[in-house]
Motif scaffolding. Structure first.
Motif, mmCIF file in Angstrom:
data_model
loop_
_atom_site.group_PDB
_atom_site.id
_atom_site.type_symbol
_atom_site.label_atom_id
_atom_site.label_comp_id
_atom_site.label_asym_id
_atom_site.label_seq_id
_atom_site.Cartn_x
_atom_site.Cartn_y
_atom_site.Cartn_z
ATOM 1 N N VAL A 189 50.923 58.842 39.505
ATOM 2 C CA VAL A 189 50.320 58.269 38.209
ATOM 3 C C VAL A 189 48.676 58.278 38.194
ATOM 4 N N LEU A 190 48.512 57.682 39.361
ATOM 5 C CA LEU A 190 46.893 57.450 39.660
ATOM 6 C C LEU A 190 46.066 58.659 39.648
ATOM 7 N N GLU A 191 46.774 59.688 40.331
ATOM 8 C CA GLU A 191 46.169 61.076 40.354
ATOM 9 C C GLU A 191 46.013 61.772 38.734
ATOM 10 N N SER A 213 39.428 41.739 34.136
ATOM 11 C CA SER A 213 38.477 42.594 34.916
ATOM 12 C C SER A 213 37.997 43.650 34.105
ATOM 13 N N PHE A 214 38.810 44.182 33.400
ATOM 14 C CA PHE A 214 38.393 45.354 32.576
ATOM 15 C C PHE A 214 37.563 45.111 31.465
ATOM 16 N N ALA A 226 33.840 44.066 33.185
ATOM 17 C CA ALA A 226 33.341 45.216 33.738
ATOM 18 C C ALA A 226 31.883 45.444 32.724
ATOM 19 N N GLU A 227 31.051 45.666 33.762
ATOM 20 C CA GLU A 227 29.520 46.254 32.926
ATOM 21 C C GLU A 227 29.008 47.464 33.584
ATOM 22 N N GLU A 228 29.247 47.818 34.811
ATOM 23 C CA GLU A 228 28.750 48.792 35.459
ATOM 24 C C GLU A 228 29.683 50.056 35.065
ATOM 25 N N ALA A 229 29.463 51.357 34.929
ATOM 26 C CA ALA A 229 30.173 52.365 34.601
ATOM 27 C C ALA A 229 31.197 52.463 35.588
ATOM 28 N N SER A 230 30.839 52.383 36.775
ATOM 29 C CA SER A 230 32.042 52.715 38.085
ATOM 30 C C SER A 230 33.047 51.291 37.957
ATOM 31 N N ASP A 231 32.769 50.391 37.539
ATOM 32 C CA ASP A 231 33.646 49.241 37.382
ATOM 33 C C ASP A 231 34.520 49.469 36.081
ATOM 34 N N LEU A 232 33.918 50.055 35.211
ATOM 35 C CA LEU A 232 34.595 50.109 33.900
ATOM 36 C C LEU A 232 35.809 51.385 34.165
ATOM 37 N N PHE A 275 39.614 50.605 33.888
ATOM 38 C CA PHE A 275 40.322 51.757 33.000
ATOM 39 C C PHE A 275 41.490 52.464 33.671
ATOM 40 N N LEU A 276 41.279 52.640 34.932
ATOM 41 C CA LEU A 276 42.479 53.541 35.976
ATOM 42 C C LEU A 276 43.442 52.495 36.126
ATOM 43 N N VAL A 277 43.054 51.247 36.631
ATOM 44 C CA VAL A 277 44.255 50.200 36.779
ATOM 45 C C VAL A 277 45.042 50.034 35.482
ATOM 46 N N LEU A 278 44.316 49.861 34.333
ATOM 47 C CA LEU A 278 45.270 49.380 33.297
ATOM 48 C C LEU A 278 46.109 50.870 32.893
ATOM 49 N N PHE A 279 45.601 52.103 32.922
ATOM 50 C CA PHE A 279 46.209 53.308 32.752
ATOM 51 C C PHE A 279 47.427 53.447 33.406
ATOM 52 N N VAL A 280 47.452 53.011 34.806
ATOM 53 C CA VAL A 280 48.583 53.388 35.739
ATOM 54 C C VAL A 280 49.485 52.300 35.438
ATOM 55 N N LYS A 281 49.052 50.792 34.929
ATOM 56 C CA LYS A 281 50.076 49.769 34.863
ATOM 57 C C LYS A 281 50.620 50.162 33.700
ATOM 58 N N VAL A 282 50.057 50.728 32.642
ATOM 59 C CA VAL A 282 51.046 51.363 31.320
ATOM 60 C C VAL A 282 52.072 52.040 31.679
ATOM 61 N N PHE A 283 51.776 53.230 32.497
ATOM 62 C CA PHE A 283 53.003 53.911 32.798
ATOM 63 C C PHE A 283 53.738 53.296 33.797
ATOM 64 N N LEU A 284 53.316 52.547 34.786
ATOM 65 C CA LEU A 284 54.507 51.892 35.515
ATOM 66 C C LEU A 284 55.356 50.953 34.701
ATOM 67 N N PHE A 285 54.804 50.402 33.802
ATOM 68 C CA PHE A 285 55.576 49.397 32.985
ATOM 69 C C PHE A 285 56.814 50.357 32.504
ATOM 70 N N TYR A 286 56.579 51.293 31.758
ATOM 71 C CA TYR A 286 57.440 51.991 31.179
ATOM 72 C C TYR A 286 58.480 52.822 32.097
ATOM 73 N N ILE A 287 57.894 53.254 33.194
ATOM 74 C CA ILE A 287 58.710 53.847 34.189
ATOM 75 C C ILE A 287 59.717 52.870 34.870
ATOM 76 N N PHE A 288 59.321 51.528 35.204
ATOM 77 C CA PHE A 288 60.054 50.454 35.944
ATOM 78 C C PHE A 288 60.547 49.543 34.947
ATOM 79 N N PHE A 289 60.164 48.997 34.010
ATOM 80 C CA PHE A 289 60.374 47.935 33.338
ATOM 81 C C PHE A 289 60.847 47.824 31.942
ATOM 82 N N LYS A 290 60.652 48.861 31.238
ATOM 83 C CA LYS A 290 61.057 49.105 29.953
ATOM 84 C C LYS A 290 62.730 49.576 29.799
#
Length: 199
Positions: free
Chosen positions: A99-101, A170-171, A174-180, A184-199
């Motif tokens: 999912v991170l990829e 944390s998202f 974030a102020e720096e582009a790299s931190d944003l 973003f990637l952390v939330l993106f992954v967490k959303v998919f993991l939620f629907y894969i494992f929790f929903k």
């Protein structure tokens, strides 16, 4: 990668060419939310999504646009099945990496990050709200950061909510582009993991 990115891009390009009002990722999150609710729910999503198209669209294009919603629903269902099979065979860590990829590939090709980030943030808030609702825990008027984790009877859900709060906070800070991008990637992954494992 379990998610058929090439096919998704084709659907994304179709709606862009037809001047749909919303980002196609909004449809992805709508479908993820209602995939397990049956055919009627998917039809409701379909009807709602089609309202974002220009009124002067030809009947042929409207029909194709309608079919694309079902095509994306099938694509997502297949991806969820593949990720769950991968988890059974190789463990959840492999799913997270896949999912991170996907997230990194999407991030590279996304030009309008502001709109996409807002969608991911909104979906994250909805998931926090759902988790609280299931346990009968109220979200304070002061916001999600003030949720009382001790109010949860289920410690696993409390831990899950805490992780969401940390990731979303944390998202937003974030102020720096790299931190944003990292946030973003952390939330993106967490959303998919939620629907894969929790929903």
């Amino acid at each position: 990668m379990a998610f058929a990115l090439k096919e998704f891009k084709s659907i994304q390009n179709f709606y862009s060419e037809k001047k749909h009002k919303e980002n196609v990722w909004a449809l992805v999150y709508l479908l993820l939310r209602y995939l397990s609710s049956g055919e009627g729910a998917i039809q409701a999503v379909q009807t709602s999504w089609l309202q974002g198209l220009p009124e002067n669209l030809s009947e042929e294009d409207k029909k194709e646009a309608s079919e694309k919603v079902l095509e994306l629903a099938d694509l997502l269902l297949e991806a969820l099945r593949s990720w769950r099979d991968l988890a059974d065979e190789e463990g959840s860590e492999s799913v997270m990496e896949d999912v991170l990829e996907l997230g990194q590939s999407v991030l590279i090709e996304t030009k309008e990050m502001g709109e996409f980030s807002a969608l991911v943030r909104e979906e994250s808030l909805d998931i926090i709200s759902d988790l609280c609702l299931v346990c009968g825990v109220e979200i304070p008027k002061a916001g999600y950061r003030k949720i009382d984790l001790s109010a949860f009877d289920d410690s696993d859900i409390a831990e899950e909510v805490e992780e969401w709060i940390i990731a979303l906070s944390s998202f937003e800070k974030a102020e720096e582009a790299s931190d944003l991008e990292d946030g973003f990637l952390v939330l993106f992954v967490k959303v998919f993991l939620f629907y894969i494992f929790f929903k």
